[in-house]
Design an enzyme around this catalytic site. Structure first.
Site, mmCIF file in Angstrom:
data_model
loop_
_atom_site.group_PDB
_atom_site.id
_atom_site.type_symbol
_atom_site.label_atom_id
_atom_site.label_comp_id
_atom_site.label_asym_id
_atom_site.label_seq_id
_atom_site.Cartn_x
_atom_site.Cartn_y
_atom_site.Cartn_z
ATOM 1 N N HIS A 70 0.734 -1.179 -0.218
ATOM 2 C CA HIS A 70 -0.174 -0.196 -0.252
ATOM 3 C C HIS A 70 0.501 1.272 0.313
ATOM 4 C CE1 HIS A 70 1.043 1.019 4.173
ATOM 5 N NE2 HIS A 70 0.908 -0.582 4.542
ATOM 6 N N GLU B 65 -2.247 -6.864 7.960
ATOM 7 C CA GLU B 65 -0.907 -6.493 8.141
ATOM 8 C C GLU B 65 -1.304 -7.652 9.841
ATOM 9 O OE1 GLU B 65 1.921 -6.949 8.284
ATOM 10 O OE2 GLU B 65 2.510 -4.884 7.890
#
Length: 219
Positions: free
Chosen positions: A22, A95
């Site tokens: 990202h 994550e």
């Protein structure tokens, strides 16, 4: 005259996962631990997302997957427009959950969790993070997600917008080593890494390609 052996056998088709970290989030810029908390992209992060979308615009892809966390889904949005494929959110691509450390700066960790932080600095391990997900659970989650993606796409390219820790685990799994929190690969915001599987064998094709981000300052 020798007997013809026929045409050379063609190579089996490959499937590729194009792993995108990202763009920079507001907490990346503040150097604050994110884990599964959900800050948005920074201004620079949005520019990184636009740049990676432009790079992938001419690539034919079969699918686009994204972590369901905001910094990943915001990165995936311009990519989806560029490649003409709807982004599919996957919670499994999040994550690692970093428990009591999430939302803190590293200097706060040393003050509030001195023993755990000392253990981390001596030998990084997800298992020292108080109330965190832990190394084995995280690595199993990522491995299962990658296996699912490869099985869903036996050939062709799929884009996966996710997080630095997830990409580290993916690369470690190819070389056959656990991570446990060690990050030997540099995985920059907005970077491209590619893992390919052909005839059951996985190889790392590209790691941390940021050529499309030239001219963007990274601290």
């Amino acid at each position: 005259m020798s007997e013809s052996t026929g045409p050379a056998q063609s190579r089996p088709p490959a499937s590729r996962l194009i792993l995108i970290r990202h763009g920079e989030s507001t907490w990346n810029r503040e150097r604050r631990i994110q884990g599964q908390l959900d800050p948005p992209l920074s201004e620079q992060g949005h520019e990184q997302a636009r740049r990676v979308a432009g790079r992938l615009a001419r690539r034919r892809v079969d699918a686009l997957y994204t972590s369901d966390l905001l910094r990943a889904s915001q990165t995936a949005a311009p990519i989806a427009t560029a490649v003409g494929v709807e982004a599919r959110p996957m919670k499994e691509l999040r994550e690692i959950f970093l428990g009591d450390w999430e939302g803190l700066h590293t200097d706060e960790l040393a003050q509030r969790f001195p023993e755990a932080w000392d253990a981390w600095t001596r030998e990084p391990s997800w298992d020292v993070v108080p109330r965190g997900e832990g190394a084995s659970v995280f690595e199993a989650r990522v491995a299962s997600a990658l296996q699912h993606l490869f099985e869903s796409h036996s050939q062709g390219d799929a884009i996966v917008v996710t997080h630095g820790g997830v990409i580290q685990i993916a690369l470690h799994s190819v070389v056959g080593r656990p991570s446990h929190g060690l990050f030997p690969f540099r995985i920059s915001n907005g970077s491209v890494s590619i893992v390919e599987r052909r005839n059951g064998r996985m190889v790392i094709v590209t790691v941390n390609d940021t050529s499309h981000l030239e001219g963007i300052h990274e601290e």
